[in-house]
Design an enzyme around this catalytic site. Structure first.
Site, PDB file in Angstrom:
ATOM      1  N   HIS A  56       4.393 -11.308 -50.264  1.00  0.00           N
ATOM      2  CA  HIS A  56       5.175 -12.258 -51.053  1.00  0.00           C
ATOM      3  C   HIS A  56       5.025 -13.650 -50.445  1.00  0.00           C
ATOM      4  CE1 HIS A  56       8.187  -9.248 -53.042  1.00  0.00           C
ATOM      5  NE2 HIS A  56       6.942  -8.773 -53.025  1.00  0.00           N
ATOM      6  N   GLU A  58       7.079 -16.011 -49.441  1.00  0.00           N
ATOM      7  CA  GLU A  58       7.853 -16.354 -48.253  1.00  0.00           C
ATOM      8  C   GLU A  58       7.314 -15.655 -47.010  1.00  0.00           C
ATOM      9  OE1 GLU A  58      10.779 -16.371 -51.773  1.00  0.00           O
ATOM     10  OE2 GLU A  58       9.028 -15.222 -51.135  1.00  0.00           O
ATOM     11  N   CYS A  86      13.614 -12.494 -52.697  1.00  0.00           N
ATOM     12  CA  CYS A  86      13.930 -11.093 -52.965  1.00  0.00           C
ATOM     13  C   CYS A  86      14.539 -10.479 -51.703  1.00  0.00           C
ATOM     14  CB  CYS A  86      12.655 -10.346 -53.377  1.00  0.00           C
ATOM     15  SG  CYS A  86      11.546  -9.981 -51.990  1.00  0.00           S
ATOM     16  N   CYS A  89      12.056 -10.502 -48.672  1.00  0.00           N
ATOM     17  CA  CYS A  89      11.838 -11.852 -48.149  1.00  0.00           C
ATOM     18  C   CYS A  89      13.085 -12.384 -47.464  1.00  0.00           C
ATOM     19  CB  CYS A  89      11.389 -12.787 -49.265  1.00  0.00           C
ATOM     20  SG  CYS A  89       9.749 -12.357 -49.900  1.00  0.00           S
TER      21      CYS A  89
END
Length: 159
Positions: A56, A58, A86, A89
């Site tokens: 992801h 991040e 999310c 993250c």
């Protein structure tokens, strides 16, 4: 209160989200790590290009910043991300310990385009045996001694 500096950094994170999406590397998510006025890490969603569900924006940005800075703590940094993090993250962000996180789109906005993490938030509070993916304790006699060894280790680095 946010100003021109914050808006400029957010625009950069959003540009990374567009770049990753248009190149087919993953979903429309981008993030940067900033220390002072310098971008020290950047990332965009690379789940598809890396065949890695943890890639992801991040997480990629945090990994990039930590590598560049030679540290696993981002205590003097800020994170700008194109979307509210999310659960995964968010966990990575708390481990990295930045000063603050700025986000553009909300988790509700993400759910509206089929990136809905609400089931994960619900699953966190479900007992292990009732989770969609059950968590099963499996004691091993060799596991606890490793923890004891860590606790007694004199030259450890806590994080």
């Amino acid at each position: 209160m946010t100003g021109e500096r914050e808006r400029a950094f957010m625009q950069y994170a959003v540009a990374l989200s567009r770049k990753g999406m248009e190149s087919g590397e993953g979903g429309p998510f981008g993030a940067i790590v900033v220390r002072g006025d310098e971008i020290v890490g950047e990332g965009w969603n690379q789940v598809l290009s890396h065949t890695d569900p943890t890639a992801h924006a991040e997480v990629v940005a945090i990994r990039d910043a930590c590598k560049r800075l030679g540290t696993f703590q981002l205590h003097d940094c800020e994170i700008y991300t194109s979307c509210e993090p999310c659960p995964m993250c968010l966990g990575a962000i708390y481990w990295a310990r930045p000063l603050r996180v700025y986000f553009a789109n909300t988790k509700e906005d993400a759910a509206a385009i089929d990136f809905d993490d609400s089931f994960i938030y619900r699953e966190i509070n479900v007992s292990h045996e009732h989770k969609k993916i059950p968590l099963i304790g499996l004691k091993d006699p060799d596991a606890w001694p490793v923890f004891e060894q860590w606790k007694a280790k004199g030259n450890k680095t806590l994080y």
